[in-house]
Motif scaffolding. Structure first.
Motif, short mmCIF file in Angstrom:
data_model
loop_
_atom_site.label_atom_id
_atom_site.label_comp_id
_atom_site.label_asym_id
_atom_site.label_seq_id
_atom_site.Cartn_x
_atom_site.Cartn_y
_atom_site.Cartn_z
N MET A 101 -13.10 0.13 1.78
CA MET A 101 -13.81 0.23 0.51
C MET A 101 -13.32 -0.85 -0.47
N LEU A 102 -12.02 -1.07 -0.52
CA LEU A 102 -11.47 -2.10 -1.39
C LEU A 102 -11.95 -3.49 -0.98
N THR A 103 -12.07 -3.72 0.32
CA THR A 103 -12.57 -5.01 0.80
C THR A 103 -13.95 -5.29 0.23
N ILE A 104 -14.80 -4.26 0.16
CA ILE A 104 -16.15 -4.43 -0.37
C ILE A 104 -16.10 -4.92 -1.81
N THR A 105 -15.21 -4.34 -2.62
CA THR A 105 -15.15 -4.73 -4.03
C THR A 105 -14.42 -6.05 -4.23
N GLN A 106 -13.54 -6.42 -3.30
CA GLN A 106 -12.73 -7.63 -3.47
C GLN A 106 -13.33 -8.86 -2.82
N MET A 107 -14.28 -8.71 -1.90
CA MET A 107 -14.88 -9.87 -1.26
C MET A 107 -15.78 -10.59 -2.25
N PRO A 108 -15.95 -11.90 -2.11
CA PRO A 108 -16.71 -12.64 -3.12
C PRO A 108 -18.21 -12.36 -3.11
N GLN A 109 -18.73 -11.91 -1.98
CA GLN A 109 -20.17 -11.69 -1.88
C GLN A 109 -20.56 -10.31 -2.41
N PRO A 110 -21.63 -10.21 -3.20
CA PRO A 110 -22.15 -8.91 -3.58
C PRO A 110 -22.61 -8.12 -2.35
N VAL A 111 -22.41 -6.81 -2.40
CA VAL A 111 -22.76 -5.93 -1.29
C VAL A 111 -23.77 -4.89 -1.79
N ILE A 112 -24.88 -4.76 -1.08
CA ILE A 112 -25.96 -3.85 -1.45
C ILE A 112 -26.04 -2.72 -0.43
N ALA A 113 -26.07 -1.48 -0.90
CA ALA A 113 -26.30 -0.34 -0.01
C ALA A 113 -27.80 -0.07 0.08
N ARG A 114 -28.33 -0.09 1.29
CA ARG A 114 -29.74 0.27 1.54
C ARG A 114 -29.71 1.74 1.99
N ALA A 210 -28.82 -14.46 -3.89
CA ALA A 210 -28.46 -15.60 -3.04
C ALA A 210 -28.93 -16.92 -3.63
N ALA A 211 -29.95 -16.87 -4.48
CA ALA A 211 -30.47 -18.09 -5.10
C ALA A 211 -29.59 -18.59 -6.25
N LYS A 212 -28.63 -17.78 -6.68
CA LYS A 212 -27.74 -18.18 -7.77
C LYS A 212 -26.57 -19.00 -7.24
N SER A 213 -25.81 -19.58 -8.16
CA SER A 213 -24.62 -20.34 -7.77
C SER A 213 -23.58 -19.41 -7.15
N ALA A 214 -23.12 -19.76 -5.95
CA ALA A 214 -22.09 -18.96 -5.29
C ALA A 214 -20.81 -18.92 -6.10
N VAL A 215 -20.52 -20.01 -6.80
CA VAL A 215 -19.33 -20.08 -7.64
C VAL A 215 -19.41 -19.05 -8.76
N ALA A 216 -20.55 -19.01 -9.44
CA ALA A 216 -20.73 -18.07 -10.55
C ALA A 216 -20.73 -16.63 -10.06
N VAL A 217 -21.38 -16.37 -8.93
CA VAL A 217 -21.46 -15.01 -8.40
C VAL A 217 -20.07 -14.50 -8.02
N ALA A 218 -19.30 -15.32 -7.32
CA ALA A 218 -17.96 -14.90 -6.90
C ALA A 218 -17.04 -14.69 -8.10
N ALA A 219 -17.10 -15.63 -9.05
CA ALA A 219 -16.26 -15.48 -10.25
C ALA A 219 -16.66 -14.25 -11.04
N VAL A 266 -29.73 -27.59 -8.04
CA VAL A 266 -29.33 -27.74 -6.64
C VAL A 266 -27.83 -27.41 -6.60
N TRP A 267 -27.51 -26.21 -6.16
CA TRP A 267 -26.12 -25.75 -6.21
C TRP A 267 -25.26 -26.45 -5.17
N LYS A 268 -24.06 -26.82 -5.56
CA LYS A 268 -23.11 -27.48 -4.67
C LYS A 268 -22.11 -26.50 -4.09
N GLY A 269 -21.96 -25.35 -4.77
CA GLY A 269 -20.96 -24.39 -4.31
C GLY A 269 -19.55 -24.77 -4.68
N ARG A 270 -19.39 -25.64 -5.73
CA ARG A 270 -18.06 -26.07 -6.14
C ARG A 270 -17.97 -25.97 -7.66
#
Length: 270
Positions: A101-114, A210-219, A266-270
């Motif tokens: 459960m902690l991994t879900i909240t700590q990983m940089p990617q958002p997680v959606i429950a279907r 997924a269309a947003k900046s990965a940097v902004a989403v993770a931060a 055009v996101w660079k991911g940096r």
């Protein structure tokens, strides 16, 4: 996103966890339909392994957790637990589940429950732990351990951070189910959509993120959970520092330039 697998279509030799990749979005489907996707030792291990791998893969932008068959997840496998009446085993089991459960909240990617069917005990905890949740109208949620003499202590951690305290306490003390509309009203899920539109609604949400900046989403995800447990002043200090660091990212310069030039970034991911 791959649709849920009907219960009758999942032979015993199929993997316990299915993975489907689609343009940076990974769907992990709990695949024990005959057991209402109860979290066995083996399934917990598979989930942890996949989440760890995904967390370290910058190409993956969003994760969806789904359930095969008639239910999302019925919690821990009580039959498996009853077969091993040993406190050391139980301590390890709940620690491993808490780590997942902690991994879900700590990983940089958002997680959606279907979510469809039932989500009970650790299954309800899983919905509450995911960053976002979309439910079908027939979905039902409960922390039902109390009905077998076991207070849902670990589910209480996630539930009480999503649902108002008195509502969470009532669920924990009674084990009663709440329906999807109540879960929506109380903040356990983000939206309820017709069953036939569930996959589309989840996919649309995933692709918008997924269309947003990965940097902004993770931060943003990291900041969201860290600031929640701080006092107001400390939360603002952390938020200000996060924004200052985020401003230095290449993506921010690109995003601001694109906004001023009235074009898509055009996101660079940096």
């Amino acid at each position: 996103m791959a649709p849920a697998v009907p219960a009758a279509a999942a032979p015993a030799n199929e993997p316990l966890l299915l993975r489907h990749d689609d343009r940076g979005i990974v769907t992990l489907t709990l695949n024990r339909p005959r057991h209402y996707n109860a979290l066995s030792d083996a399934l917990l291990g598979e989930l942890q392994s996949q989440l760890d791998a995904i967390a370290g893969d910058p190409a993956i932008r969003v994760v969806i957790i789904a359930g095969a068959g008639p239910a999302f997840c019925a919690g821990h496998d009580l039959k498996e637990m009853r077969a091993r009446p040993d406190q050391t085993y139980y301590r390890d089991l709940f620690q491993r589940c808490s780590r997942m459960m902690l991994t879900i909240t700590q990983m940089p990617q958002p997680v959606i429950a279907r979510t469809h069917g039932i989500a009970t005990a650790a299954g309800c905890q899983l919905v509450a732990t995911c960053d976002l949740a979309v439910a079908a109208p027939e979905a039902r949620f409960a922390t039902s351990g109390i009905n077998v003499g076991l207070f849902c202590s670990t589910p209480a951690v996630a539930l009480s951070r999503n649902v108002p305290e008195k509502r969470a306490f009532e669920m924990l003390m009674t084990g009663d189910f709440i329906d999807a509309e109540t879960a929506l009203r109380d903040g356990l899920v983000n939206r309820v959509v017709p069953a036939g539109e569930l996959d589309k609604a989840v996919a649309d949400l995933a692709h918008r993120i997924a269309a947003k900046s990965a940097v902004a989403v993770a931060a943003g995800k990291r900041l969201f959970y860290r600031q929640r447990d701080l006092g107001l002043g400390a939360a603002y200090d952390l938020a200000a520092e996060t924004m200052a660091c985020n401003m230095m990212a290449e993506d921010v310069g690109e995003g601001i330039d694109a906004f001023m030039q009235k074009r898509a970034p055009v996101w660079k991911g940096r």
